[in-house]
Design a protein around this motif. Structure first.
Motif, PDB file in Angstrom:
ATOM      1  N   SER A  30       1.017  -1.580  -0.185  1.00 22.06           N
ATOM      2  CA  SER A  30      -0.189  -0.042  -0.059  1.00 22.06           C
ATOM      3  C   SER A  30       1.002   1.451   0.172  1.00 22.06           C
ATOM      4  O   SER A  30       0.272   1.756  -0.601  1.00 22.06           O
ATOM      5  CB  SER A  30      -0.824   0.567   1.112  1.00 22.06           C
ATOM      6  OG  SER A  30      -0.290   0.048   2.719  1.00 22.06           O
TER       7      SER A  30
ATOM      8  N   ALA B 210      -8.086   3.517   5.990  1.00 23.94           N
ATOM      9  CA  ALA B 210      -8.284   3.065   4.681  1.00 23.94           C
ATOM     10  C   ALA B 210      -9.166   3.924   3.821  1.00 23.94           C
ATOM     11  O   ALA B 210      -8.194   3.978   2.693  1.00 23.94           O
ATOM     12  CB  ALA B 210      -9.219   1.525   5.153  1.00 23.94           C
TER      13      ALA B 210
ATOM     14  N   MET C  29      -7.961  -2.877   0.247  1.00 23.13           N
ATOM     15  CA  MET C  29      -8.519  -2.658   1.678  1.00 23.13           C
ATOM     16  C   MET C  29      -9.736  -3.445   2.343  1.00 23.13           C
ATOM     17  O   MET C  29      -9.959  -3.492   3.586  1.00 23.13           O
ATOM     18  CB  MET C  29      -8.787  -0.581   2.282  1.00 23.13           C
ATOM     19  CG  MET C  29      -7.477  -0.277   1.918  1.00 23.13           C
ATOM     20  SD  MET C  29      -6.520  -0.748   3.322  1.00 23.13           S
ATOM     21  CE  MET C  29      -4.887   0.010   1.818  1.00 23.13           C
TER      22      MET C  29
END
Length: 323
Positions: free
Chosen positions: A116, A196, A241
């Motif tokens: 990420s 997120a 996510m």
């Protein structure tokens, strides 16, 4: 050789399924937000607009690919591809049910967090390489946002690892067999959800591409299929996510073990949880206005990180009392 062929087949199937879901989640979003705003959403292409994602994909593929004369061309080319690769690679360790994941890593959770961060490089590099002040400001905002919220997200997942005793995603799901971690870690779940949303640059935290301030932020100078790749990376990131939330807090592929619910396939339970989280993304986009940038930073450093640290201390005390 057979194992290698099976691995390639798994990767091909996974990428195909993910890209199909990414295409139709855009349609799903336009429909949901349309109905929330008393509109119909896409209706022109196909029955109830069902072929709209295919029409949009064809349109983007054939549009002219414009590259600014002063852009750093190699980095300009690579940036959108990097985002898509980082997002798709994250799916490799996600267990869709107990017998299906491309690979099973002991550090699966840390692997997703690392990728990420790599995905945010795509936005930062696009902003820098475009040689545009709007793109550059979008890239700077993204780098500050990711640094702030990556910490909160990582800390929110420490409690989950403490309860499960592992960073292996399959073991985390197995540890929730009797009770999902959302009931044991409500503070961590709240911090994770907020982080997120910020990590995926979604409303109300979509500062890197705030249309009213930065035109389209980091993607201002992109067009055609390269612009489409940024969209693909964003929506694939939302699925990553949402899958992580389902695995770490909602019990993964587990469902009620009684009556007709016991006969529902495990993968269906997993998809239902993922799509519930995706719906939450759409809901808050249609409901909340965009935060100011200083408010976003204040929330990250003054609320979410202290909350996540307090949750770790509380979890440690609970573990000590149980032992």
């Amino acid at each position: 050789m057979i194992e290698f062929a099976i691995l390639i087949l798994k990767i091909a199937v996974l990428i195909g399924v993910v890209l199909l879901h990414v295409a139709y989640v855009v349609y799903f979003e336009r429909k949901v937000i349309g109905h929330m705003q008393a509109r119909m959403g896409p209706m022109r292409v196909g029955w109830h607009g069902l072929l709209q994602p295919i029409a949009d994909g064809i349109k983007l593929f054939f549009k002219e690919d414009i590259i600014p004369a002063q852009a750093d061309k190699p980095i300009f080319y690579i940036a959108p591809v990097l985002g898509v690769v980082a997002a798709l690679a994250s799916f490799a360790v996600i267990p869709f049910w107990e017998k299906f994941s491309v690979v099973n890593l002991d550090i699966g959770l840390l692997y997703i967090l690392a990728l990420s961060s790599v995905g945010s490089y795509s936005i930062i590099l696009a902003g820098w390489a475009s040689n545009s002040k709007y793109s550059f400001l979008g890239g700077l905002r993204s780098s500050a946002q990711v640094i702030s919220y990556e910490i909160a997200m990582g800390l929110s997942l420490v409690g989950v690892m403490m309860f499960a005793g592992s960073a292996d995603l399959k073991q985390i799901v197995t540890a929730q067999h009797s009770l999902p971690f959302i009931f044991l870690q409500p503070i961590a779940f709240f911090v994770f959800v907020m982080a997120a949303i910020a990590e995926t640059n979604r409303a109300p935290f979509d500062m890197p591409e705030a249309e009213t301030e930065l035109v389209a932020g980091y993607a201002t100078e992109y067009s055609g299929m390269r612009f489409g790749l940024f969209f693909m990376a964003e929506y694939a990131g939302m699925f990553v996510m949402s899958s992580l939330a389902a695995v770490c807090f909602l019990g993964g592929w587990s469902g009620p073990d009684f009556w007709i619910f016991a006969h529902v396939p495990k993968a269906v339970w997993f998809l239902l949880k993922v799509y519930a989280f995706i719906f939450f993304y759409f809901w808050i986009r249609a409901t909340l206005p965009r935060y100011r940038y200083d408010q976003l930073m204040n929330l990250g450093w003054k609320l979410f990180i202290p909350l996540a640290l307090a949750n770790i201390v509380i979890t440690a005390f609970i573990k000590l009392l149980w032992v």
